[in-house]
Design an enzyme around this catalytic site. Structure first.
Site, PDB file in Angstrom:
ATOM      1  N   ARG A 168      -0.395  -9.416  12.832  1.00  0.00           N
ATOM      2  CA  ARG A 168      -1.030  -8.379  11.844  1.00  0.00           C
ATOM      3  C   ARG A 168      -2.149  -8.886  10.900  1.00  0.00           C
ATOM      4  O   ARG A 168      -3.073  -8.405  10.245  1.00  0.00           O
ATOM      5  CB  ARG A 168      -0.086  -7.716  11.201  1.00  0.00           C
ATOM      6  CG  ARG A 168       0.664  -6.442  12.349  1.00  0.00           C
ATOM      7  CD  ARG A 168       1.860  -5.976  12.076  1.00  0.00           C
ATOM      8  NE  ARG A 168       2.068  -5.382  10.826  1.00  0.00           N
ATOM      9  CZ  ARG A 168       3.189  -4.974  10.132  1.00  0.00           C
ATOM     10  NH1 ARG A 168       4.175  -5.613  10.344  1.00  0.00           N
ATOM     11  NH2 ARG A 168       3.041  -4.339   8.981  1.00  0.00           N
ATOM     12  N   ARG A 219      11.395  -1.882  10.590  1.00  0.00           N
ATOM     13  CA  ARG A 219      10.118  -1.428  11.596  1.00  0.00           C
ATOM     14  C   ARG A 219      10.111  -2.670  12.482  1.00  0.00           C
ATOM     15  O   ARG A 219      10.361  -3.687  12.727  1.00  0.00           O
ATOM     16  CB  ARG A 219       8.930  -1.556  10.967  1.00  0.00           C
ATOM     17  CG  ARG A 219       8.616  -0.150  10.401  1.00  0.00           C
ATOM     18  CD  ARG A 219       7.357  -0.208   9.607  1.00  0.00           C
ATOM     19  NE  ARG A 219       5.977  -0.684  10.019  1.00  0.00           N
ATOM     20  CZ  ARG A 219       4.915  -0.758   9.348  1.00  0.00           C
ATOM     21  NH1 ARG A 219       5.123  -0.168   8.166  1.00  0.00           N
ATOM     22  NH2 ARG A 219       3.872  -1.569   9.691  1.00  0.00           N
ATOM     23  N   LYS A 253       0.914  -1.284  -0.061  1.00  0.00           N
ATOM     24  CA  LYS A 253       0.039  -0.170  -0.057  1.00  0.00           C
ATOM     25  C   LYS A 253       1.208   1.213   0.103  1.00  0.00           C
ATOM     26  O   LYS A 253       0.666   2.202  -0.783  1.00  0.00           O
ATOM     27  CB  LYS A 253      -0.767   0.169   1.122  1.00  0.00           C
ATOM     28  CG  LYS A 253      -1.657  -1.114   1.548  1.00  0.00           C
ATOM     29  CD  LYS A 253      -2.664  -1.057   2.680  1.00  0.00           C
ATOM     30  CE  LYS A 253      -1.961  -1.144   4.116  1.00  0.00           C
ATOM     31  NZ  LYS A 253      -1.382  -2.294   4.260  1.00  0.00           N
ATOM     32  N   ARG A 265      -9.429   1.228   8.534  1.00  0.00           N
ATOM     33  CA  ARG A 265      -9.260  -0.123   8.898  1.00  0.00           C
ATOM     34  C   ARG A 265     -10.203  -1.135   9.446  1.00  0.00           C
ATOM     35  O   ARG A 265     -10.075  -2.229   9.711  1.00  0.00           O
ATOM     36  CB  ARG A 265      -8.057  -0.291   9.996  1.00  0.00           C
ATOM     37  CG  ARG A 265      -6.560  -0.840   9.213  1.00  0.00           C
ATOM     38  CD  ARG A 265      -5.585  -0.405  10.339  1.00  0.00           C
ATOM     39  NE  ARG A 265      -4.581  -1.283   9.706  1.00  0.00           N
ATOM     40  CZ  ARG A 265      -3.583  -0.905   9.183  1.00  0.00           C
ATOM     41  NH1 ARG A 265      -3.367   0.318   8.830  1.00  0.00           N
ATOM     42  NH2 ARG A 265      -2.600  -1.620   8.979  1.00  0.00           N
ATOM     43  N   ARG A 291      11.932  -5.907   4.403  1.00  0.00           N
ATOM     44  CA  ARG A 291      11.719  -4.494   4.288  1.00  0.00           C
ATOM     45  C   ARG A 291      12.700  -3.660   5.184  1.00  0.00           C
ATOM     46  O   ARG A 291      13.075  -3.672   6.235  1.00  0.00           O
ATOM     47  CB  ARG A 291      10.198  -4.131   4.797  1.00  0.00           C
ATOM     48  CG  ARG A 291      10.030  -2.797   4.991  1.00  0.00           C
ATOM     49  CD  ARG A 291       8.440  -2.532   4.783  1.00  0.00           C
ATOM     50  NE  ARG A 291       7.840  -2.895   6.308  1.00  0.00           N
ATOM     51  CZ  ARG A 291       6.418  -2.813   6.415  1.00  0.00           C
ATOM     52  NH1 ARG A 291       5.650  -2.265   5.341  1.00  0.00           N
ATOM     53  NH2 ARG A 291       5.993  -3.210   7.411  1.00  0.00           N
TER      54      ARG A 291
HETATM   55  P1  AP5 Z   1       4.724  -1.773   1.973  1.00  0.00           P
HETATM   56  O1  AP5 Z   1       4.525  -0.629   0.736  1.00  0.00           O
HETATM   57  O2  AP5 Z   1       5.652  -0.960   2.771  1.00  0.00           O
HETATM   58  O3  AP5 Z   1       3.514  -2.277   2.387  1.00  0.00           O
HETATM   59  P2  AP5 Z   1       2.360  -1.908   3.193  1.00  0.00           P
HETATM   60  O4  AP5 Z   1       1.022  -2.276   2.461  1.00  0.00           O
HETATM   61  O5  AP5 Z   1       2.258  -0.458   3.182  1.00  0.00           O
HETATM   62  O6  AP5 Z   1       2.676  -2.529   4.681  1.00  0.00           O
HETATM   63  P3  AP5 Z   1       2.745  -2.112   5.863  1.00  0.00           P
HETATM   64  O7  AP5 Z   1       3.427  -2.877   6.853  1.00  0.00           O
HETATM   65  O8  AP5 Z   1       2.836  -0.393   6.076  1.00  0.00           O
HETATM   66  O9  AP5 Z   1       1.033  -2.342   6.177  1.00  0.00           O
HETATM   67  P4  AP5 Z   1       0.474  -2.077   7.525  1.00  0.00           P
HETATM   68  O10 AP5 Z   1      -0.826  -2.037   7.078  1.00  0.00           O
HETATM   69  O11 AP5 Z   1       0.507  -3.315   8.409  1.00  0.00           O
HETATM   70  O12 AP5 Z   1       1.235  -0.826   8.459  1.00  0.00           O
HETATM   71  P5  AP5 Z   1       0.875   0.390   8.887  1.00  0.00           P
HETATM   72  O13 AP5 Z   1       2.014   1.237   9.000  1.00  0.00           O
HETATM   73  O14 AP5 Z   1      -0.356   0.888   7.875  1.00  0.00           O
HETATM   74  O15 AP5 Z   1       5.679  -2.925   1.316  1.00  0.00           O
HETATM   75  C1  AP5 Z   1       6.112  -3.981   2.012  1.00  0.00           C
HETATM   76  C2  AP5 Z   1       7.400  -4.462   1.522  1.00  0.00           C
HETATM   77  O16 AP5 Z   1       7.187  -4.849   0.163  1.00  0.00           O
HETATM   78  C3  AP5 Z   1       8.563  -3.475   1.428  1.00  0.00           C
HETATM   79  O17 AP5 Z   1       9.575  -3.944   1.709  1.00  0.00           O
HETATM   80  C4  AP5 Z   1       8.551  -2.837  -0.200  1.00  0.00           C
HETATM   81  O18 AP5 Z   1       9.615  -2.368  -0.413  1.00  0.00           O
HETATM   82  C5  AP5 Z   1       8.297  -4.318  -0.709  1.00  0.00           C
HETATM   83  N1  AP5 Z   1       7.287  -4.105  -2.216  1.00  0.00           N
HETATM   84  C6  AP5 Z   1       6.197  -3.517  -2.213  1.00  0.00           C
HETATM   85  N2  AP5 Z   1       5.722  -3.395  -3.275  1.00  0.00           N
HETATM   86  C7  AP5 Z   1       6.368  -4.167  -4.098  1.00  0.00           C
HETATM   87  C8  AP5 Z   1       6.507  -4.983  -5.329  1.00  0.00           C
HETATM   88  N3  AP5 Z   1       5.470  -4.414  -6.309  1.00  0.00           N
HETATM   89  N4  AP5 Z   1       7.405  -5.632  -5.781  1.00  0.00           N
HETATM   90  C9  AP5 Z   1       8.425  -6.082  -4.877  1.00  0.00           C
HETATM   91  N5  AP5 Z   1       8.486  -5.509  -3.718  1.00  0.00           N
HETATM   92  C10 AP5 Z   1       7.513  -4.761  -3.217  1.00  0.00           C
HETATM   93  O19 AP5 Z   1       0.230   0.129  10.167  1.00  0.00           O
HETATM   94  C11 AP5 Z   1       1.200  -0.251  11.430  1.00  0.00           C
HETATM   95  C12 AP5 Z   1       0.254  -0.374  12.625  1.00  0.00           C
HETATM   96  O20 AP5 Z   1      -0.571   0.806  12.937  1.00  0.00           O
HETATM   97  C13 AP5 Z   1      -1.111  -1.287  12.748  1.00  0.00           C
HETATM   98  O21 AP5 Z   1      -0.637  -2.612  12.868  1.00  0.00           O
HETATM   99  C14 AP5 Z   1      -1.726  -0.644  13.612  1.00  0.00           C
HETATM  100  O22 AP5 Z   1      -1.347  -1.372  15.074  1.00  0.00           O
HETATM  101  C15 AP5 Z   1      -1.578   0.799  13.591  1.00  0.00           C
HETATM  102  N6  AP5 Z   1      -2.495   1.464  12.721  1.00  0.00           N
HETATM  103  C16 AP5 Z   1      -2.340   2.108  11.489  1.00  0.00           C
HETATM  104  N7  AP5 Z   1      -3.468   2.679  11.043  1.00  0.00           N
HETATM  105  C17 AP5 Z   1      -4.477   2.108  11.847  1.00  0.00           C
HETATM  106  C18 AP5 Z   1      -5.698   2.440  11.779  1.00  0.00           C
HETATM  107  N8  AP5 Z   1      -6.379   2.960  10.738  1.00  0.00           N
HETATM  108  N9  AP5 Z   1      -6.515   1.825  12.813  1.00  0.00           N
HETATM  109  C19 AP5 Z   1      -6.012   1.209  13.997  1.00  0.00           C
HETATM  110  N10 AP5 Z   1      -4.873   1.040  13.871  1.00  0.00           N
HETATM  111  C20 AP5 Z   1      -3.778   1.648  12.709  1.00  0.00           C
HETATM  112 MG    MG Z   2       2.838   1.100   4.770  1.00  0.00          MG
END
Ligand code: AP5
Ligand code: MG
Length: 216
Positions: free
Chosen positions: A171, A160, A13, A88, A127
């Site tokens: 997760r 991270r 994402k 979410r 990552r």
């Molecule tokens: P990346 O782009 O980082 O993936 P992502 O989907 O953004 O993954 P996240 O781990 O950030 O998602 P998340 O939803 O768990 O975390 P968030 O920070 O939102 O890509 C992943 C890897 O793949 C990278 O290494 C990248 O380089 C590689 N990659 C990507 N695309 C590629 C491709 N096409 N080809 C090859 N490699 C590729 O949330 C973290 C925490 O915050 C949650 O667990 C929760 O506790 C809290 N939180 C956040 N938002 C909320 C909310 N709205 N409500 C409640 N809690 C929340």
């Molecule tokens: Mg992310």
């Protein structure tokens, strides 16, 4: 243009959202990044959020919704924005719909980034992220030009805290239970567009911008 990013943790994402943000000149709003910045700065919100994030659980809606509503009401969001990691839960989606309804607006697209759980678990250990500007890399598939250093701002990259295999599995469990129902929610609104989390990110963004522009 107002976009919501959907998809499991690690599906890609943030990678897609940051590229679209540059392409369309609209802010990329990642709730995860906002919480991580608060943790780094030792704020009250950061302390509360860390407790949940470290366990792979969602931060409660009451800590999350107002924060996002406030952010999207700022001036730089007038032309649109990309929400990454919000909503979410169904209550978060309803809060967003209601807040936009009040202004007679609605989301334009919900981009659902698709990648299997097996691939996600394998990918997360590689990552690396930039703690300063939020850029995301992968040591094998999307490496920075210089090992361990952010291409964009030159800071040292970090892993991270919630990317251990055990936390990633938790997760994913939470995602399937609480967040996946949003796909149906936005299907009903008729705004879902599917994106591969596996194809080259730049290639997907090129394909996507044709779809998004076509429907503008
Ligand atoms: P990346 O782009 O980082 O993936 P992502 O989907 O953004 O993954 P996240 O781990 O950030 O998602 P998340 O939803 O768990 O975390 P968030 O920070 O939102 O890509 C992943 C890897 O793949 C990278 O290494 C990248 O380089 C590689 N990659 C990507 N695309 C590629 C491709 N096409 N080809 C090859 N490699 C590729 O949330 C973290 C925490 O915050 C949650 O667990 C929760 O506790 C809290 N939180 C956040 N938002 C909320 C909310 N709205 N409500 C409640 N809690 C929340
Ligand atoms: Mg992310």
């Amino acid at each position: 243009m107002k976009i919501v990013m959907l998809g499991a943790p690690g599906a890609g994402k943030g990678t897609i959202a940051s590229r679209l943000s540059v392409k369309y000149g609209i802010p990329h709003i990642s709730t995860g990044d906002i919480f991580r910045a608060n943790i780094k700065n030792g704020t009250e919100l950061g302390k509360k959020a860390k407790f949940y994030m470290d366990q792979g659980l969602l931060v409660p809606d009451e800590l999350t919704c107002d924060l996002v509503m406030d952010r999207i009401s700022q001036d730089d969001c007038k032309k649109g924005f990309i929400l990454d990691g919000f909503p979410r839960t169904i209550p978060q989606a309803e809060a967003l719909t209601d807040a936009l309804d009040e202004k007679d607006e609605q989301m334009d697209y919900a981009l659902n980034v698709i990648l299997s759980d097996d691939k996600i678990v394998k990918r997360m250990s590689g990552r690396r992220t930039c703690p300063k500007c939020g850029a995301v890399y992968h040591i094998v598939t999307l490496p920075p030009k210089k090992e361990g250093i952010c291409d964009k701002c030159g800071s040292a990259l970090v892993q991270r805290a919630d990317d251990s295999e055990e936390t990633v599995k938790k997760r994913l469990e939470v995602y399937h239970e609480q967040t996946e129902p949003l796909i149906e929610y936005y299907h009903r609104a008729g705004i879902i567009v599917e994106v591969s989390g596996d194809a080259g990110a730049d290639q997907e963004v090129d394909r996507l911008s044709e779809v998004l522009e076509d429907e503008e």
